[in-house]
Design a protein around this motif. Sequence first.
Motif, PDB file in Angstrom:
ATOM      1  N   LEU A  16       9.498 -39.895  20.060  1.00 52.01           N
ATOM      2  CA  LEU A  16      10.416 -38.939  19.435  1.00 52.01           C
ATOM      3  C   LEU A  16      10.388 -37.566  20.102  1.00 52.01           C
ATOM      4  O   LEU A  16      11.332 -36.807  19.988  1.00 52.01           O
ATOM      5  CB  LEU A  16      10.093 -38.792  17.941  1.00 52.01           C
ATOM      6  N   GLN A  17       9.293 -37.278  20.743  1.00 43.32           N
ATOM      7  CA  GLN A  17       9.082 -36.003  21.447  1.00 43.32           C
ATOM      8  C   GLN A  17       9.379 -34.792  20.565  1.00 43.32           C
ATOM      9  O   GLN A  17      10.028 -33.841  20.973  1.00 43.32           O
ATOM     10  CB  GLN A  17       9.896 -35.953  22.737  1.00 43.32           C
ATOM     11  N   THR A  18       8.872 -34.845  19.336  1.00 39.14           N
ATOM     12  CA  THR A  18       9.021 -33.711  18.428  1.00 39.14           C
ATOM     13  C   THR A  18       7.858 -32.738  18.561  1.00 39.14           C
ATOM     14  O   THR A  18       7.989 -31.577  18.210  1.00 39.14           O
ATOM     15  CB  THR A  18       9.125 -34.193  16.972  1.00 39.14           C
ATOM     16  N   PHE A  19       6.726 -33.219  19.016  1.00 36.89           N
ATOM     17  CA  PHE A  19       5.537 -32.417  19.279  1.00 36.89           C
ATOM     18  C   PHE A  19       5.051 -31.641  18.052  1.00 36.89           C
ATOM     19  O   PHE A  19       4.536 -30.539  18.163  1.00 36.89           O
ATOM     20  CB  PHE A  19       5.773 -31.457  20.460  1.00 36.89           C
ATOM     21  N   VAL A  20       5.206 -32.242  16.876  1.00 41.52           N
ATOM     22  CA  VAL A  20       4.739 -31.563  15.665  1.00 41.52           C
ATOM     23  C   VAL A  20       3.231 -31.368  15.668  1.00 41.52           C
ATOM     24  O   VAL A  20       2.733 -30.411  15.090  1.00 41.52           O
ATOM     25  CB  VAL A  20       5.180 -32.291  14.370  1.00 41.52           C
ATOM     26  N   LEU A  21       2.517 -32.251  16.335  1.00 37.44           N
ATOM     27  CA  LEU A  21       1.053 -32.127  16.382  1.00 37.44           C
ATOM     28  C   LEU A  21       0.594 -30.891  17.145  1.00 37.44           C
ATOM     29  O   LEU A  21      -0.560 -30.505  17.060  1.00 37.44           O
ATOM     30  CB  LEU A  21       0.433 -33.379  17.004  1.00 37.44           C
ATOM     31  N   ARG A  22       1.490 -30.266  17.857  1.00 32.05           N
ATOM     32  CA  ARG A  22       1.148 -29.062  18.619  1.00 32.05           C
ATOM     33  C   ARG A  22       1.467 -27.774  17.856  1.00 32.05           C
ATOM     34  O   ARG A  22       1.340 -26.690  18.413  1.00 32.05           O
ATOM     35  CB  ARG A  22       1.905 -29.050  19.948  1.00 32.05           C
ATOM     36  N   THR A  82       6.263 -39.246   9.171  1.00 34.41           N
ATOM     37  CA  THR A  82       7.334 -38.757   8.303  1.00 34.41           C
ATOM     38  C   THR A  82       7.907 -37.441   8.812  1.00 34.41           C
ATOM     39  O   THR A  82       9.129 -37.282   8.923  1.00 34.41           O
ATOM     40  CB  THR A  82       6.818 -38.592   6.860  1.00 34.41           C
ATOM     41  N   ILE A  83       7.039 -36.500   9.158  1.00 33.65           N
ATOM     42  CA  ILE A  83       7.519 -35.199   9.629  1.00 33.65           C
ATOM     43  C   ILE A  83       8.214 -35.341  10.981  1.00 33.65           C
ATOM     44  O   ILE A  83       9.272 -34.748  11.211  1.00 33.65           O
ATOM     45  CB  ILE A  83       6.369 -34.179   9.674  1.00 33.65           C
ATOM     46  N   ALA A  84       7.643 -36.128  11.883  1.00 30.65           N
ATOM     47  CA  ALA A  84       8.265 -36.308  13.196  1.00 30.65           C
ATOM     48  C   ALA A  84       9.642 -36.962  13.065  1.00 30.65           C
ATOM     49  O   ALA A  84      10.604 -36.530  13.714  1.00 30.65           O
ATOM     50  CB  ALA A  84       7.356 -37.148  14.097  1.00 30.65           C
ATOM     51  N   ALA A  85       9.749 -37.972  12.219  1.00 33.20           N
ATOM     52  CA  ALA A  85      11.040 -38.629  12.020  1.00 33.20           C
ATOM     53  C   ALA A  85      12.037 -37.670  11.364  1.00 33.20           C
ATOM     54  O   ALA A  85      13.208 -37.618  11.756  1.00 33.20           O
ATOM     55  CB  ALA A  85      10.865 -39.876  11.156  1.00 33.20           C
TER      56      ALA A  85
END
Length: 107
Positions: free
Chosen positions: A24-30, A88-91
């Motif tokens: 997804l390349q949302t990079f929420v973990l960063r 959930t957040i990334a999606a």
Amino acid sequence: MNHGYTWSAITAVSVAVLFDLVLLQTFVLRTRLFWASYAIVLFFQLIVNGILTGLQIVRYDPRVIIGWRVVYAPVEDIAYGFALVTLTIAAWIRLGRRSASAATDPV
């Protein structure tokens, strides 16, 4: 001991991280916002898991977990919670980006 629950928790975390950073390349973990949000979720997860497992409403077969516990709950539950929140957040972010770009595309 087969530690099936442990391996499935590790798989869930791995899938969540791969989805966020690669697919997804949302990079929420960063982001700090993710970790602050996750800390709040984890706090309440530990309360609920502590009650459910401490009162033995939910019990785990010792053959499928590694035995490490946090507030009575197996550490695997924390891993599953992390995977669930991350996916959930990334999606949500990815779908939001897609719908925002579709709203601005000419018809």
